[in-house]
Design a protein around this motif. Structure first.
Motif, mmCIF file in Angstrom:
data_model
loop_
_atom_site.group_PDB
_atom_site.id
_atom_site.type_symbol
_atom_site.label_atom_id
_atom_site.label_comp_id
_atom_site.label_asym_id
_atom_site.label_seq_id
_atom_site.Cartn_x
_atom_site.Cartn_y
_atom_site.Cartn_z
ATOM 1 N N UNK A 85 69.886 -1.577 36.959
ATOM 2 C CA UNK A 85 68.475 -1.731 37.338
ATOM 3 C C UNK A 85 67.549 -1.267 36.217
ATOM 4 N N UNK A 86 67.928 -0.206 35.534
ATOM 5 C CA UNK A 86 67.117 0.269 34.408
ATOM 6 C C UNK A 86 67.090 -0.792 33.309
ATOM 7 N N UNK A 87 68.242 -1.382 33.027
ATOM 8 C CA UNK A 87 68.301 -2.429 32.000
ATOM 9 C C UNK A 87 67.430 -3.616 32.399
ATOM 10 N N UNK A 88 67.477 -3.994 33.676
ATOM 11 C CA UNK A 88 66.648 -5.095 34.163
ATOM 12 C C UNK A 88 65.169 -4.752 34.046
ATOM 13 N N UNK A 89 64.807 -3.519 34.398
ATOM 14 C CA UNK A 89 63.418 -3.098 34.279
ATOM 15 C C UNK A 89 62.962 -3.061 32.828
ATOM 16 N N UNK A 90 63.820 -2.604 31.938
ATOM 17 C CA UNK A 90 63.483 -2.582 30.515
ATOM 18 C C UNK A 90 63.260 -3.999 29.995
ATOM 19 N N UNK A 91 64.102 -4.925 30.460
ATOM 20 C CA UNK A 91 63.949 -6.322 30.062
ATOM 21 C C UNK A 91 62.615 -6.873 30.566
ATOM 22 N N UNK A 92 62.282 -6.576 31.809
ATOM 23 C CA UNK A 92 61.001 -7.023 32.386
ATOM 24 C C UNK A 92 59.829 -6.375 31.656
ATOM 25 N N UNK A 93 59.960 -5.089 31.312
ATOM 26 C CA UNK A 93 58.894 -4.396 30.593
ATOM 27 C C UNK A 93 58.667 -5.032 29.229
ATOM 28 N N UNK A 94 59.746 -5.346 28.523
ATOM 29 C CA UNK A 94 59.629 -5.978 27.212
ATOM 30 C C UNK A 94 58.966 -7.352 27.345
ATOM 31 N N UNK A 95 59.354 -8.088 28.369
ATOM 32 C CA UNK A 95 58.750 -9.402 28.613
ATOM 33 C C UNK A 95 57.257 -9.257 28.908
ATOM 34 N N UNK A 96 56.914 -8.279 29.726
ATOM 35 C CA UNK A 96 55.517 -8.034 30.077
ATOM 36 C C UNK A 96 54.709 -7.619 28.851
ATOM 37 N N UNK A 97 55.268 -6.737 28.024
ATOM 38 C CA UNK A 97 54.570 -6.308 26.813
ATOM 39 C C UNK A 97 54.358 -7.482 25.864
ATOM 40 N N UNK A 98 55.343 -8.349 25.754
ATOM 41 C CA UNK A 98 55.213 -9.539 24.913
ATOM 42 C C UNK A 98 54.093 -10.433 25.437
ATOM 43 N N UNK A 99 54.063 -10.628 26.737
ATOM 44 C CA UNK A 99 53.024 -11.453 27.351
ATOM 45 C C UNK A 99 51.639 -10.824 27.129
#
Length: 179
Positions: A85-99
């Motif tokens: 779940x942490x890895x998934x959240x980190x992936x989502x956070x990176x995607x959000x920061x990119x956006x």
């Protein structure tokens, strides 16, 4: 025996070993043929009780170790789920920061273009358009314009709208929080 046991005392309050010894003592104290016939049964029950106790005490460590091993496996499973779940959240956070980065870049470019558009407009037309915009947006555009150009546009505006925009621009230019 430190205390006398009454035969009507509930067994849950007396330890099994103590209950068996008390029963044997009571039967022997009563005397007679019935006491001698039942005494071996009580002794056999006491021996069975001690065997059970020995068995339970001999497997207690193994049972505790097994329980700890099961708890450890469960904790490891939970840790793996948390890591996923942490890895998934980190992936989502990176995607959000990119956006967000792309959005900020676009807004900065669009903001620059909007300011350039108002800078090239005739002052009376720019004043009319800015008067129709949200007051804070208009003040932001005017603040990014050259001060001479912004002054000419404010001069062409209605006096109430120009005063409101000037008040917002002055508040935004303060270095200290007025509150």
């Amino acid at each position: 025996m430190p205390a006398k046991f009454h035969l009507l005392t509930p067994p849950r309050r007396i330890a099994r070993k103590t209950l068996a010894a008390a029963t044997l003592a009571a039967l022997l104290a009563a005397g007679g043929p019935a006491a001698t016939e039942t005494a071996p049964a009580v002794v056999a029950a006491a021996e069975t009780e001690s065997e059970i106790q020995r068995f339970c005490s001999s497997i207690a460590d193994a049972a505790r170790d097994r329980r700890y091993a099961l708890q450890k496996m469960e904790l490891e499973t939970l840790q793996k789920e948390v890591d996923k779940r942490i890895a998934l959240l980190e992936e989502k956070r990176a995607e959000y920061e990119s956006w967000m980065k792309r959005r900020e870049d676009f807004l900065a470019q669009a903001e620059g273009n909007v300011v350039d558009i108002y800078a090239t407009m005739k002052p009376d037309a720019a004043a009319e358009r800015l008067a129709m915009l949200d007051v804070e947006l208009a003040a932001g555009i005017l603040m990014k314009l050259d001060s001479r150009r912004a002054g000419v546009i404010l001069n062409e505006m209605e006096s109430k709208a120009a005063a409101a925009l000037t008040g917002i621009m002055a508040s935004a230019a303060r270095r200290e929080d007025p509150t």
